[in-house]
Every structure is written in structure tokens, then in C-alpha cells.
Write a protein that holds these residues in place. Structure first.
Motif, mmCIF file in Angstrom:
data_model
loop_
_atom_site.group_PDB
_atom_site.id
_atom_site.type_symbol
_atom_site.label_atom_id
_atom_site.label_comp_id
_atom_site.label_asym_id
_atom_site.label_seq_id
_atom_site.Cartn_x
_atom_site.Cartn_y
_atom_site.Cartn_z
ATOM 1 N N PRO A 88 8.056 10.890 18.085
ATOM 2 C CA PRO A 88 8.624 11.096 19.201
ATOM 3 C C PRO A 88 10.170 11.038 19.204
ATOM 4 O O PRO A 88 10.724 11.382 20.155
ATOM 5 C CB PRO A 88 8.307 10.272 20.203
ATOM 6 N N ARG A 89 10.771 10.175 18.121
ATOM 7 C CA ARG A 89 12.169 10.143 18.228
ATOM 8 C C ARG A 89 12.999 11.072 18.076
ATOM 9 O O ARG A 89 14.025 11.315 18.542
ATOM 10 C CB ARG A 89 12.095 8.630 17.353
ATOM 11 N N THR A 90 12.420 11.856 16.738
ATOM 12 C CA THR A 90 13.493 12.952 16.287
ATOM 13 C C THR A 90 12.510 13.362 15.178
ATOM 14 O O THR A 90 11.847 12.788 14.412
ATOM 15 C CB THR A 90 14.735 12.471 15.544
ATOM 16 N N GLU A 91 12.659 14.869 14.873
ATOM 17 C CA GLU A 91 12.055 15.473 13.686
ATOM 18 C C GLU A 91 12.267 14.984 12.324
ATOM 19 O O GLU A 91 11.313 14.996 11.733
ATOM 20 C CB GLU A 91 12.564 17.045 13.925
ATOM 21 N N VAL A 92 13.201 14.224 12.060
ATOM 22 C CA VAL A 92 13.734 13.900 10.887
ATOM 23 C C VAL A 92 12.831 12.731 10.393
ATOM 24 O O VAL A 92 12.881 12.338 9.196
ATOM 25 C CB VAL A 92 15.122 13.467 10.641
ATOM 26 N N GLU A 145 23.752 2.773 23.969
ATOM 27 C CA GLU A 145 24.508 2.490 22.821
ATOM 28 C C GLU A 145 23.563 2.548 21.695
ATOM 29 O O GLU A 145 23.948 2.687 20.677
ATOM 30 C CB GLU A 145 25.247 1.204 22.934
ATOM 31 N N SER A 146 22.273 2.414 22.021
ATOM 32 C CA SER A 146 21.242 2.429 20.792
ATOM 33 C C SER A 146 20.645 3.548 20.551
ATOM 34 O O SER A 146 19.722 3.944 19.850
ATOM 35 C CB SER A 146 20.311 1.289 21.350
ATOM 36 N N ASN A 147 21.029 4.557 21.413
ATOM 37 C CA ASN A 147 20.860 6.047 21.272
ATOM 38 C C ASN A 147 19.616 6.306 21.559
ATOM 39 O O ASN A 147 18.945 7.283 21.320
ATOM 40 C CB ASN A 147 21.040 6.616 19.662
ATOM 41 N N LEU A 148 18.765 5.640 22.688
ATOM 42 C CA LEU A 148 17.547 5.691 22.936
ATOM 43 C C LEU A 148 17.296 6.923 23.844
ATOM 44 O O LEU A 148 16.205 7.692 23.763
ATOM 45 C CB LEU A 148 16.942 4.414 23.602
ATOM 46 N N ALA A 149 18.562 7.460 24.579
ATOM 47 C CA ALA A 149 18.306 8.791 25.102
ATOM 48 C C ALA A 149 18.213 9.974 24.322
ATOM 49 O O ALA A 149 17.864 10.796 24.968
ATOM 50 C CB ALA A 149 19.719 8.903 26.204
ATOM 51 N N PHE A 150 18.555 9.739 23.166
ATOM 52 C CA PHE A 150 18.665 10.897 22.075
ATOM 53 C C PHE A 150 17.032 10.902 21.466
ATOM 54 O O PHE A 150 16.765 11.817 20.846
ATOM 55 C CB PHE A 150 19.400 10.681 20.902
ATOM 56 N N ARG A 179 28.206 3.099 19.679
ATOM 57 C CA ARG A 179 26.843 3.434 19.227
ATOM 58 C C ARG A 179 26.593 2.982 17.867
ATOM 59 O O ARG A 179 27.280 2.582 17.297
ATOM 60 C CB ARG A 179 26.961 5.046 19.301
ATOM 61 N N LEU A 180 24.965 2.848 17.857
ATOM 62 C CA LEU A 180 24.593 2.580 16.617
ATOM 63 C C LEU A 180 24.482 3.970 15.722
ATOM 64 O O LEU A 180 24.135 5.030 16.025
ATOM 65 C CB LEU A 180 22.977 2.456 16.857
ATOM 66 N N VAL A 181 25.049 3.814 14.597
ATOM 67 C CA VAL A 181 25.446 4.714 13.502
ATOM 68 C C VAL A 181 24.893 4.226 12.299
ATOM 69 O O VAL A 181 25.005 3.122 11.764
ATOM 70 C CB VAL A 181 26.864 5.342 13.675
ATOM 71 N N PRO A 182 24.672 5.376 11.290
ATOM 72 C CA PRO A 182 24.278 4.991 9.965
ATOM 73 C C PRO A 182 25.681 4.523 9.169
ATOM 74 O O PRO A 182 26.683 5.280 9.614
ATOM 75 C CB PRO A 182 23.808 6.298 9.507
ATOM 76 N N VAL A 183 25.651 3.479 8.198
ATOM 77 C CA VAL A 183 26.796 3.423 7.219
ATOM 78 C C VAL A 183 26.223 3.206 6.132
ATOM 79 O O VAL A 183 25.059 2.968 5.732
ATOM 80 C CB VAL A 183 27.241 1.838 7.849
ATOM 81 N N GLN A 184 27.075 3.420 4.909
ATOM 82 C CA GLN A 184 26.993 3.533 3.616
ATOM 83 C C GLN A 184 27.950 2.821 3.077
ATOM 84 O O GLN A 184 29.323 2.712 2.990
ATOM 85 C CB GLN A 184 26.935 4.664 2.894
ATOM 86 N N SER A 246 29.059 7.435 9.756
ATOM 87 C CA SER A 246 28.879 8.973 9.768
ATOM 88 C C SER A 246 28.086 9.182 11.161
ATOM 89 O O SER A 246 27.457 8.235 11.649
ATOM 90 C CB SER A 246 27.949 9.617 8.656
ATOM 91 N N ILE A 247 28.141 10.520 11.840
ATOM 92 C CA ILE A 247 27.259 10.720 12.751
ATOM 93 C C ILE A 247 26.100 11.567 12.324
ATOM 94 O O ILE A 247 26.269 12.560 11.615
ATOM 95 C CB ILE A 247 27.875 11.945 13.669
ATOM 96 N N PRO A 248 25.102 11.220 12.739
ATOM 97 C CA PRO A 248 23.819 11.960 12.105
ATOM 98 C C PRO A 248 23.725 13.437 12.831
ATOM 99 O O PRO A 248 24.157 13.594 13.735
ATOM 100 C CB PRO A 248 22.504 11.084 12.778
ATOM 101 N N GLU A 249 23.139 14.264 11.846
ATOM 102 C CA GLU A 249 23.026 15.615 12.193
ATOM 103 C C GLU A 249 22.091 16.091 13.339
ATOM 104 O O GLU A 249 22.291 16.894 13.978
ATOM 105 C CB GLU A 249 22.667 16.459 11.051
ATOM 106 N N TRP A 250 21.045 15.045 13.589
ATOM 107 C CA TRP A 250 19.953 15.296 14.516
ATOM 108 C C TRP A 250 20.625 14.873 15.992
ATOM 109 O O TRP A 250 19.923 15.194 16.926
ATOM 110 C CB TRP A 250 18.916 14.358 14.259
ATOM 111 N N TRP A 251 21.711 14.285 16.093
ATOM 112 C CA TRP A 251 22.369 13.932 17.502
ATOM 113 C C TRP A 251 22.507 15.211 18.293
ATOM 114 O O TRP A 251 23.075 16.280 17.586
ATOM 115 C CB TRP A 251 23.676 13.174 17.251
ATOM 116 N N PRO A 252 22.704 15.250 19.569
ATOM 117 C CA PRO A 252 22.993 16.378 20.406
ATOM 118 C C PRO A 252 24.548 16.561 19.736
ATOM 119 O O PRO A 252 25.341 15.708 19.631
ATOM 120 C CB PRO A 252 23.158 15.881 21.650
#
Length: 257
Positions: A88-92, A145-150, A179-184, A246-252
């Protein structure tokens, strides 16, 4: 498939031990007792049984890059699974699969390859998906901030819940600075070498946010949106390790503004 997700547990919620459960609730197994106590506190007079499902296993089913559309083949396997549903969180994040303990996954989903729990966490960190109390520490992590609304984790049309007024006001005003974002990381880092909540700095030494969880070359961090595109670093054992966010592609599409 990613195997029997270590650290995840289920509760059955039903009105009598003889009937099938109306609700299966997935949770972080490290807080199993606390959640069970919390749920029992609010059942009041309703005769609802809240029982850990020690006989069930949870699997993540994530298509490979060359897998194409496998939803049709998954639908054919659904009768062999207790639960098979899109995450339910996201298609990815693919699908969530619930089976009996010890089930043979190659029979449930023919042609699947069983990966490791490390592969699963690496995948979700690359997508910026938080999960469990380490990624979302109670009393610290904020829903927006944890992107739960997404991720279908917050409803703005029903309630009530603790913090609803503040959450709704923040959402409708559109002012979310972190916001929580992926980091590398520039080099792989052992998970145990990174202190929890370690500060992430800009090139000028200004605080940009805090590291939340991860390991090897990927993780997630709570960062100020204004600093996401800047060169960043994390202090580990006295050394500065460069990282990129980076900003994930699945975000609005409007989420990063």
C-alpha cells in the motif's frame, strides 16, 4: 521475492478464536509486546481477540528490472497464498505476501528468486521507504516529514488521532521543510559504524539534517529540502564521508517544492 521479513510480526484481530481474523496487522517485531498492550487498552468492552500470528510469514515480492508486468501471473498464484496484495505504500515496493511458516515460495510464485533481507532493505533505502522503529523512532518521527502522506499512511478526511490538528494544519499550509530522503555514500560503510542520529553537514559545516538508518552504500536521512542538492558529508569515526541525497521518482511531482 525477499524472504520472510526478519523483524516483522503480525497480529490477528477477531471476535472469537474459531473464526477467521477480520484484520491482520503488520508491525515491527521489536515492539510486539508494546503494540499488543496498546491495542488491548483501546478495545474497551468489545470482545476482540488480539493475538500474535506466530504461524505466519511475511514476504516482499518485488519484480526485477526485466520482469515486465507480472501482476497477471501473481493473480494466478493468489489462491496459494493467505494474502497477496500490492504494497500500500508505493508501487516500487511491489507486493506483500503472507504465507504459512515454512511455505515453499517457488511453489507459491513459480520462477521467483529468493533474495536476502539485506537486499530488501537496500531496495527500500534506495527508494527512501522507512520501515520500523529504527527508521521511524517513536516520539521523534513526524508523519509528514516521514512522507507517510505519500504512502497512504495519513488520512485527512477521518480521525481522530493524537496530533491530528497539527498534522492537518501543516499539510494544508504546505510548509514542510524537512523530509526523509534516500542518501548514497561515496564509500560503503558498515551499518554499526554510523551512530544513530548522526549529524549530516553541508560543505560549509552547517547542519543539514540527521542520518536515520542504512548501511553499505545507501541509507535514509531526515534532511532540510533546501540542502538536498548541496554537497553533504557525514562524520564517521573522525572522518568526513561524502554523501549525495536525491528525491525519489515515486514522490508526487510537487512534493519537493
Amino acid at each position: 521475492c525477499f524472504p520472510d521479513l526478519v523483524g516483522v510480526a503480525f497480529f490477528r484481530l477477531h471476535e472469537s478464536p474459531e473464526e477467521e481474523p477480520h484484520i491482520l496487522l503488520e508491525c515491527d517485531s521489536s515492539v510486539l509486546d508494546a503494540i499488543q498492550k496498546h491495542l488491548k487498552l483501546y478495545k474497551i468492552r468489545r470482545k476482540v481477540n488480539i493475538v500474535p500470528c506466530l504461524d505466519l510469514s511475511l514476504w516482499a515480492v518485488i519484480p526485477g528490472e526485466q520482469a515486465g508486468d507480472i501482476s497477471g501471473s501473481l493473480a494466478q498464484c493468489a489462491d496459494q497464498a493467505l494474502v497477496l496484495t500490492p504494497d500500500p505504500r508505493t508501487e516500487v515496493m511491489g507486493w506483500r505476501l503472507v504465507t504459512k511458516k515454512g511455505a515453499n515460495l517457488t511453489e507459491v510464485i513459480p520462477g521467483s528468486r529468493i533474495g536476502s533481507i539485506q537486499d530488501y532493505h537496500r531496495h527500500r533505502y534506495k527508494q527512501g521507504i522507512p520501515e520500523g522503529v529504527k527508521d521511524l523512532p517513536p516520539g521523534v518521527a513526524l508523519p509528514l516529514e516521514s512522507n507517510l502522506a505519500f504512502m497512504n499512511g495519513v488520512s485527512f478526511t477521518k480521525g481522530c488521532y493524537v496530533g491530528q490538528e497539527l498534522t492537518a494544519r501543516t499539510h494544508h499550509m504546505g510548509v514542510i521543510r524537512k523530509r526523509l530522503v534516500p542518501v548514497q555514500f561515496s564509500v560503503p560503510l558498515p551499518q554499526e559504524s554510523i551512530p544513530e542520529g548522526a549529524e549530516i553537514l553541508t560543505e560549509s559545516g552547517k547542519s543539514a539534517g540527521k542520518f536515520r538508518a542504512g548501511g553499505d552504500e545507501v541509507g535514509i536521512a531526515l534532511l532540510r529540502l533546501a540542502n538536498i542538492n548541496e554537497p553533504l558529508c557525514l562524520k564517521v569515526a573522525g572522518d568526513k564521508v561524502k554523501l549525495t541525497a536525491s528525491i525519489p521518482e515515486w514522490w508526487p511531482k510537487t512534493a519537493s517544492k
